[in-house]
Scaffold this active site. Structure first.
Site, PDB file in Angstrom:
ATOM      1  CG  LEU A 382      -1.977  -1.106   1.267  1.00 17.49           C
ATOM      2  CD1 LEU A 382      -2.736  -1.071   2.585  1.00 17.49           C
ATOM      3  CD2 LEU A 382      -2.950  -0.965   0.104  1.00 17.49           C
ATOM      4  NE  ARG A 383       6.986   0.870   2.481  1.00 18.12           N
ATOM      5  CZ  ARG A 383       7.490  -0.350   2.576  1.00 18.12           C
ATOM      6  NH1 ARG A 383       7.581  -1.085   1.476  1.00 18.12           N
ATOM      7  NH2 ARG A 383       7.899  -0.830   3.723  1.00 18.12           N
TER       8      ARG A 383
END
Length: 444
Positions: A382-383
């Site tokens: 999810l970065r």
């Protein structure tokens, strides 16, 4: 000021609005870094002791065998006997400091960089919001990568730090306070606070792990007989910028250290009976030439944004770069003065964007579309979602807006996702273009 970022494209048209007198075509003004003064010493059957007194550093050799004479010692008439004068060493380091400060004053202004808009935009957004996570700059040799990064020093804003603290501790945020400051707060002592510019620390390729992480303080061990910690480069870079030139050539053991610190925001040292943890939250900036080797994917993912720079092909712009370089060589001080107005405007713009960043909002619908782009591109983790949201808000703040729109997202999303896509050896299309195609597919 007029709009700073132009149309939504992989390479944002940034400098054309910021510096109207310069062309928006891709180009660069490359100047090699100033050469410093350095010398080496070898100690045989002796001990090298680092003594920190104020801001000057002394080096004392305790030895019973003649040593190699460094350039500094030969100039001062020193010979490798049993001792040498600390006063002479102090005087030499004072002279060195004055010379280095004078050289730093003649560095290139950020406003003087011609073109390379994508790289400049990524750097500015990270200064506005350090939580974006840094920049990885990859491109051909001689395209001004390291010159642009080091020219940012003049633009860095001031922050509050605890006076005399080796970790640049924030007097108000316990998460970025060193152990000594936390102990003082527990005892109820009052902290002395000063304002200082954000620090930029260079991590050399040949640095040792002890120099990066920190090690035992030999001075206190010999003079007081106690075990004490001597902070390293990670401590110095806390709340600042850690720059690694040719990061793709960095030794694996140092890459492991950076991965650990970048993941947790803390540096833990366990050696010689010392156990200490201190904050190590920094903006990680790396640059390199892809022809010299690839970067480990674990470290590449730690960079919030990825900028690609190329060699300028336009003959007119190449001539302009050569002429500007010649003008800088003739009179560096006058050259810097000619860009002083642009530099001050940019400093004010950064300060205004940092103060208004918390008020910038982004609609839920746009957040959903960002995540949809990431999901359809098969971005791991999810970065990518988090960084794209932060970068878009920082860009809106830089433009002076209080709300993010689709154009802001289109400008930053290629830099936030390009390096997170899975590599396909048969794919000939640039990953940034793949991101742009998917963006327009989702947002239209």
């Amino acid at each position: 000021m007029a709009g700073i970022v132009g149309t939504a494209s992989a390479a944002a048209s940034f400098a054309s609005g910021l510096f109207p007198s310069q062309s928006s075509k891709s180009a660069s003004f490359f100047l090699p870094p100033a050469s410093g003064l350095s010398s080496g010493r070898k100690f045989y059957s002796g001990i090298g002791v680092a003594l920190n007194k104020g801001r000057f550093q002394f080096r004392v050799s305790i030895s019973n065998v003649a040593t190699e004479i460094s350039p500094a010692q030969s100039q001062l008439g020193a010979v490798g006997y049993h001792h040498f004068s600390i006063e002479i060493c102090h005087e030499f380091h004072c002279r060195n400091s004055l010379l280095l400060r004078d050289q730093e004053c003649q560095c290139l202004s950020f406003a003087a960089i011609v073109g390379q808009d994508e790289m400049k935009l990524c750097l500015l957004l990270n200064v506005i919001d350090p939580k974006i996570g840094g920049v990885m700059i990859m491109g051909d040799r001689g395209t001004g990568k390291s010159t642009t990064v080091r020219s940012m020093v003049d633009l860095l804003p001031e922050i509050k730090v605890v006076s005399g603290d080796a970790f640049n501790s924030d007097p108000e945020d316990p998460e970025v306070q060193g152990p000594e400051v936390r102990e003082k707060l527990v005892r109820g002592e009052e902290l002395s606070v000063v304002f200082t510019k954000i620090n930029m620390v260079d991590l050399p390729l040949g640095a040792t792990e002890d120099r990066v992480c920190g090690t035992i303080d030999i001075e206190k061990a010999l003079t007081e007989g106690v075990k004490a910690f001597e902070p390293g480069l990670l401590a110095k870079a806390n709340r600042g910028i850690l720059y690694v030139d040719e990061v793709n050539l960095l030794d694996d053991h140092l890459v492991d250290v950076l991965l650990d610190s970048a993941a947790s925001g803390w540096n833990t040292v366990e050696r010689e009976g010392i156990s200490i943890s201190h904050p190590a939250r920094f903006i990680l900036i790396g640059s390199g030439n892809p022809e010299e080797g690839e970067l480990r994917p674990q470290l590449l993912d730690r960079f919030g944004m990825h900028a690609q720079v190329g060699t300028v092909k336009d003959a007119e712009l190449r001539v302009k770069i050569v002429e500007e370089r010649a003008r800088f060589d003739r009179n560096p001080k006058e050259f810097r003065e000619s860009y002083k107005g642009d530099q001050e405007k940019l400093q004010q713009q950064i300060a205004s964007a940092r103060s208004s960043l918390s008020a910038v909002t982004i609609d839920h619908e746009l957040r959903v579309k960002i995540s949809k782009v990431c999901a359809e591109l098969n971005v791991d983790g999810l970065r990518g979602d988090i960084v794209t949201n932060r970068a878009a808000k920082a860009l809106a703040a830089l433009k002076g807006k209080d709300k993010v729109d689709a154009e802001d997202i289109a400008t930053v999303i290629p830099n936030c996702l390009r390096h997170r896509l899975r590599k396909d050896p048969l794919e000939s299309i640039d990953s940034g273009l793949l991101v742009i195609e998917k963006f327009y597919e989702v947002f239209t």
